[in-house]
Motif scaffolding. Structure first.
Motif, mmCIF file in Angstrom:
data_model
loop_
_atom_site.group_PDB
_atom_site.id
_atom_site.type_symbol
_atom_site.label_atom_id
_atom_site.label_comp_id
_atom_site.label_asym_id
_atom_site.label_seq_id
_atom_site.Cartn_x
_atom_site.Cartn_y
_atom_site.Cartn_z
ATOM 1 N N SER A 1 0.829 -1.213 0.000
ATOM 2 C CA SER A 1 0.000 0.000 0.000
ATOM 3 C C SER A 1 0.860 1.258 0.000
ATOM 4 C CB SER A 1 -0.929 -0.002 1.217
ATOM 5 O OG SER A 1 -1.903 -1.015 1.114
ATOM 6 N N THR B 1 -9.744 -1.615 -5.899
ATOM 7 C CA THR B 1 -8.549 -2.443 -5.808
ATOM 8 C C THR B 1 -8.874 -3.905 -5.577
ATOM 9 O OG1 THR B 1 -7.419 -0.511 -4.850
ATOM 10 C CG2 THR B 1 -6.301 -2.621 -4.670
ATOM 11 N N VAL B 2 -9.987 -4.198 -4.912
ATOM 12 C CA VAL B 2 -10.332 -5.590 -4.631
ATOM 13 C C VAL B 2 -10.561 -6.386 -5.913
ATOM 14 C CG1 VAL B 2 -12.839 -5.283 -4.496
ATOM 15 C CG2 VAL B 2 -11.718 -7.019 -3.079
ATOM 16 N N LEU C 1 -10.410 0.585 -1.602
ATOM 17 C CA LEU C 1 -10.752 -0.829 -1.497
ATOM 18 C C LEU C 1 -11.686 -1.261 -2.618
ATOM 19 C CD1 LEU C 1 -11.017 -3.614 -0.071
ATOM 20 C CD2 LEU C 1 -12.857 -2.586 1.315
ATOM 21 N N THR C 2 -12.701 -0.454 -2.894
ATOM 22 C CA THR C 2 -13.772 -0.851 -3.812
ATOM 23 C C THR C 2 -13.248 -1.224 -5.188
ATOM 24 O OG1 THR C 2 -15.183 0.719 -2.633
ATOM 25 C CG2 THR C 2 -16.030 -0.190 -4.682
ATOM 26 N N GLU D 1 -1.738 -7.727 -2.863
ATOM 27 C CA GLU D 1 -2.854 -7.265 -2.039
ATOM 28 C C GLU D 1 -2.440 -6.039 -1.231
ATOM 29 O OE1 GLU D 1 -3.621 -10.640 0.329
ATOM 30 O OE2 GLU D 1 -4.842 -11.675 -1.160
ATOM 31 N N THR D 2 -3.268 -5.024 -1.260
ATOM 32 C CA THR D 2 -3.037 -3.849 -0.424
ATOM 33 C C THR D 2 -3.599 -4.101 0.971
ATOM 34 O OG1 THR D 2 -5.112 -2.832 -1.140
ATOM 35 C CG2 THR D 2 -3.124 -2.335 -2.427
ATOM 36 N N ALA E 1 -6.443 -6.724 -7.275
ATOM 37 C CA ALA E 1 -5.373 -7.305 -6.461
ATOM 38 C C ALA E 1 -5.357 -8.814 -6.606
ATOM 39 C CB ALA E 1 -5.558 -6.912 -4.992
ATOM 40 N N PHE F 1 -10.046 -6.700 4.396
ATOM 41 C CA PHE F 1 -11.371 -7.113 3.932
ATOM 42 C C PHE F 1 -11.452 -8.629 3.809
ATOM 43 C CE2 PHE F 1 -14.066 -8.194 0.242
ATOM 44 C CZ PHE F 1 -15.292 -7.776 0.730
ATOM 45 N N LEU F 2 -10.422 -9.245 3.255
ATOM 46 C CA LEU F 2 -10.413 -10.699 3.112
ATOM 47 C C LEU F 2 -10.325 -11.395 4.466
ATOM 48 C CD1 LEU F 2 -8.005 -11.069 0.052
ATOM 49 C CD2 LEU F 2 -10.505 -11.163 0.064
ATOM 50 N N VAL G 1 -7.455 -4.368 1.204
ATOM 51 C CA VAL G 1 -7.927 -5.631 0.630
ATOM 52 C C VAL G 1 -7.621 -6.791 1.565
ATOM 53 C CG1 VAL G 1 -7.612 -7.259 -1.280
ATOM 54 C CG2 VAL G 1 -7.739 -4.806 -1.743
ATOM 55 N N ARG G 2 -6.424 -6.803 2.148
ATOM 56 C CA ARG G 2 -6.047 -7.873 3.072
ATOM 57 C C ARG G 2 -6.954 -7.883 4.300
ATOM 58 N NH1 ARG G 2 -4.494 -12.513 2.603
ATOM 59 N NH2 ARG G 2 -6.271 -12.816 3.961
#
Length: 272
Positions: A65, A205-206, A202-203, A214-215, A209, A221-222, A218-219
């Motif tokens: 990031s 990049t998800v 996030l919206t 992964e930023t 990635a 969120f997962l 995103v990480r």
């Protein structure tokens, strides 16, 4: 000067509390000793901050990031400077249309951008790569860098340039010694705002990635899709602490007012 009345002060206080309450709660929960999301009332623990070291994925995602935000913001400035100088100084056919085109990513939902970028990068064979992330983020953060650079370029005193020309300065010398120092506060503000937008996205990049690129958003969120422990709150609290430290240092050595309003020193300073 008219002072704010008690109603206005109460409204402002409630507004500040409303804005800060989620941040305070997240940081508070990060110190819980429990294995589930709970607000600590008697015991406080650094357990979940130590747990971050056991998940190198978060550390790696934080590095991605930072690198992605810094690189995309820098590249966006490389395009924003000539675009801002051209739009602020010259009148040519299609000027308004060009300006609207540059700012158009602000009007497109990031979900739509994410799907469009995914389709395009997959078709050209660069889907899931860091290069694809950089290109997408440059397009998304470019309007933020452009707006602040354009504001600084529009407010520049052109008489300084005339004085430099009268003293024999060539085009490159005038840009390096006169124009660039004059718009530097706008460049710093534009880079900072673009970096924040890139780091926080996030919206979009998800969709782009992949494992290894992964930023941090995103990480996180997962992670919360499969876990409900307070680890994410400790990561959030750490990011908040780093951000506050950077802001304090920035205010101490440069001044937040100059960054947030793109104001420089006296205009005469730019010519020296």
């Amino acid at each position: 000067m008219k002072r704010n009345g008690p109603i206005a002060l109460a409204f402002h206080a409630l507004f500040v509390v409303f804005m800060l309450a989620p941040i305070v709660v997240v940081c508070w929960v990060a110190f819980t000793p429990e294995g589930f999301l709970s607000i600590p009332t008697t015991n406080f623990s650094l357990r979940w901050f130590r747990t971050i070291a056991a998940y190198p994925e978060f550390v790696h995602a934080f590095g991605v990031s930072l690198w992605l935000g810094a690189l995309s913001s820098f590249v966006s400035l490389l395009f924003a400077v000539p675009a801002a100088l051209a739009i602020s100084r010259y009148r040519f056919p299609g000027r308004e249309a060009l300006s609207a085109l540059f700012l158009s990513p602000l009007m497109i939902p990031h979900v739509v951008l994410g799907i469009a970028f995914l389709r395009f990068f997959t078709s050209v064979g660069v889907g899931g790569t860091f290069l694809a992330l950089v290109i997408a983020h440059v397009i998304v953060v470019f309007p933020f860098a452009l707006r602040l650079t354009l504001a600084a370029a529009t407010g520049m005193d052109r008489r300084i340039e005339m004085a430099a020309i009268s003293l024999g300065a060539d085009g490159w010398t005038m840009f390096r010694r006169v124009i660039l120092p004059s718009i530097l506060p706008g460049l710093i503000s534009g880079w900072a705002l673009a970096f924040i937008q890139s780091f926080d996205d996030l919206t979009m990049t998800v969709f782009l990635a992949a494992p290894g690129t992964e930023t941090l958003p995103v990480r996180m969120f997962l992670y919360i899709q499969d876990n409900i422990d307070p680890l994410v709150t400790s990561v959030s609290a750490s990011v908040i602490a780093i951000t506050m430290t950077v802001l304090i240092l920035l205010d101490r050595f440069y001044g937040l007012d100059r960054v947030l309003t793109a104001k420089g020193g006296e205009r005469g300073d730019a010519g020296r």
